[in-house]
Design an enzyme around this catalytic site. Structure first.
Site, PDB file in Angstrom:
ATOM      1  N   TYR A 121     -39.628 -17.469 -10.009  1.00 35.80           N
ATOM      2  CA  TYR A 121     -40.978 -16.930  -9.862  1.00 35.80           C
ATOM      3  C   TYR A 121     -41.733 -16.981 -11.189  1.00 35.80           C
ATOM      4  O   TYR A 121     -42.935 -17.253 -11.213  1.00 35.80           O
ATOM      5  CB  TYR A 121     -40.907 -15.471  -9.388  1.00 35.80           C
ATOM      6  CG  TYR A 121     -40.394 -15.309  -7.982  1.00 35.80           C
ATOM      7  CD1 TYR A 121     -41.268 -15.368  -6.894  1.00 35.80           C
ATOM      8  CD2 TYR A 121     -39.053 -15.081  -7.725  1.00 35.80           C
ATOM      9  CE1 TYR A 121     -40.810 -15.214  -5.592  1.00 35.80           C
ATOM     10  CE2 TYR A 121     -38.576 -14.918  -6.434  1.00 35.80           C
ATOM     11  CZ  TYR A 121     -39.457 -14.991  -5.371  1.00 35.80           C
ATOM     12  OH  TYR A 121     -38.999 -14.839  -4.081  1.00 35.80           O
ATOM     13  N   HIS A 152     -37.242 -12.653   8.114  1.00 33.46           N
ATOM     14  CA  HIS A 152     -37.270 -13.758   7.156  1.00 33.46           C
ATOM     15  C   HIS A 152     -35.908 -14.428   6.974  1.00 33.46           C
ATOM     16  O   HIS A 152     -35.841 -15.614   6.660  1.00 33.46           O
ATOM     17  CB  HIS A 152     -37.765 -13.214   5.815  1.00 33.46           C
ATOM     18  CG  HIS A 152     -37.719 -14.200   4.690  1.00 33.46           C
ATOM     19  ND1 HIS A 152     -38.628 -15.232   4.566  1.00 33.46           N
ATOM     20  CD2 HIS A 152     -36.859 -14.338   3.638  1.00 33.46           C
ATOM     21  CE1 HIS A 152     -38.351 -15.946   3.477  1.00 33.46           C
ATOM     22  NE2 HIS A 152     -37.286 -15.426   2.901  1.00 33.46           N
ATOM     23  N   ASP A 192     -36.476 -20.477   2.240  1.00 34.71           N
ATOM     24  CA  ASP A 192     -37.136 -19.680   1.222  1.00 34.71           C
ATOM     25  C   ASP A 192     -37.432 -20.559   0.001  1.00 34.71           C
ATOM     26  O   ASP A 192     -38.024 -21.626   0.140  1.00 34.71           O
ATOM     27  CB  ASP A 192     -36.272 -18.454   0.886  1.00 34.71           C
ATOM     28  CG  ASP A 192     -36.951 -17.448  -0.020  1.00 34.71           C
ATOM     29  OD1 ASP A 192     -37.806 -16.697   0.471  1.00 34.71           O
ATOM     30  OD2 ASP A 192     -36.630 -17.418  -1.223  1.00 34.71           O
TER      31      ASP A 192
END
Length: 295
Positions: free
Chosen positions: A218, A274, A117
């Site tokens: 982010y 994921h 990730d």
């Protein structure tokens, strides 16, 4: 190096440091580290993603130890209690890469690097910017950054990544998690997290105060100067992707080899979400071991 449990404080410069790391300092911050496996084994550095910590490797690491490898998994910037700066600019890609490079320097490097990730995004940049620190590279779930960007305009990746816009709204995700934790956790379940995964998020991220730091990765994405300056990858690379990933589509994966000037292999895990390190640890460990033994 801080917190060694055995061996000399600084370790040799031509191989793995012969001292356990419990933490290390860089950029005025203190990072917690899980250092396990044979102390004299070749080092595999494991980088976690969002919203997880080093514990996400708890099922993969023992499989590597059984083959003689030492694993070092840090709680990265924003996650370690001693490494949670509040400014968005403290989470740019360059700073995240600097944290990893500092850790590898303490091991005596070069190391085998693995990232899942966001850990994969930082890993790609680390290999590109500091190839001398890396022997082999295994990326999990996230493709090469340039391939990822190209996939935004040539596939449905932009739609899959729309949640990033929500994460960039100041304080909103944190507020949602506090006031409506079940709704927040439901989004993680829709992404494939199991009940055990969600319980780990609840205790290690939400209750421990690590969510703002994780979201800061982010929020620093679009800051000026947060680009990969040297995109070419020159170390043997394996890309591990799962076809049940709701956040990362196949297009970026297929474009990734265009940026690798070294032996490359793609491993596709069918029917896996994921969260590969916790849901397919055996298959992931097999892919890692095949790559590291190739060196």
């Amino acid at each position: 190096m801080t917190g060694p449990t055995d061996g000399p404080a600084d370790g040799p410069t031509d191989g793995p440091a012969r001292a356990r790391l419990t933490s290390y300092e860089h950029d005025g911050l203190t990072f917690d580290v899980a250092d396990e496996g044979p102390i004299d084994g070749d080092v595999v550095v494991l980088l976690h993603g969002f919203p997880e910590r080093a514990s996400c490797w708890r099922l993969v690491a023992p499989l590597l130890h059984a083959q003689g490898y030492r694993t070092i998994a840090p709680d990265q910037r924003g996650y370690s209690p001693g490494a949670r700066p509040t400014r968005r600019r403290d989470y740019t890609l360059g700073r995240l890469v600097g944290d990893v490079a500092a850790l590898i320097g303490l091991t005596g490097g070069p190391v085998h690097l693995v990232g899942h990730d966001w850990g994969a995004a930082v890993g790609w940049a680390t290999v590109a910017e500091h190839p001398d620190l890396v022997r082999t590279w295994t990326a999990v779930s996230v493709p090469h950054p340039r391939a990822f960007l190209r996939s935004w305009v040539s596939s449905t990746q932009g739609l899959k990544s729309s949640y990033m816009l929500l994460f960039n709204v100041p304080r909103l995700p944190e507020l949602l998690q506090r006031r409506a934790p079940r709704r927040f956790e439901a989004s993680l379940r829709r992404a494939g997290m199991t009940s055990d995964d969600v319980a780990r998020f609840r205790s290690e991220i939400a209750a421990d105060g690590a969510l703002p730091g994780g979201l800061a990765w982010y929020r620093a994405m679009f800051l000026r100067g947060d680009a990969l300056e040297r995109p070419r990858i020159t170390r043997p690379t394996t890309m591990v992707w799962s076809d049940g990933d709701v956040a990362l589509g196949r297009k970026g994966i297929d474009l990734t080899p265009d940026w690798v000037d070294a032996p490359y292999e793609l491993v596709v895990l069918e029917g896996v979400s994921h969260w590969i390190p916790t849901q397919a640890p055996g298959a992931l460990a097999e892919a890692i071991l095949e790559r590291v033994t190739s060196a």
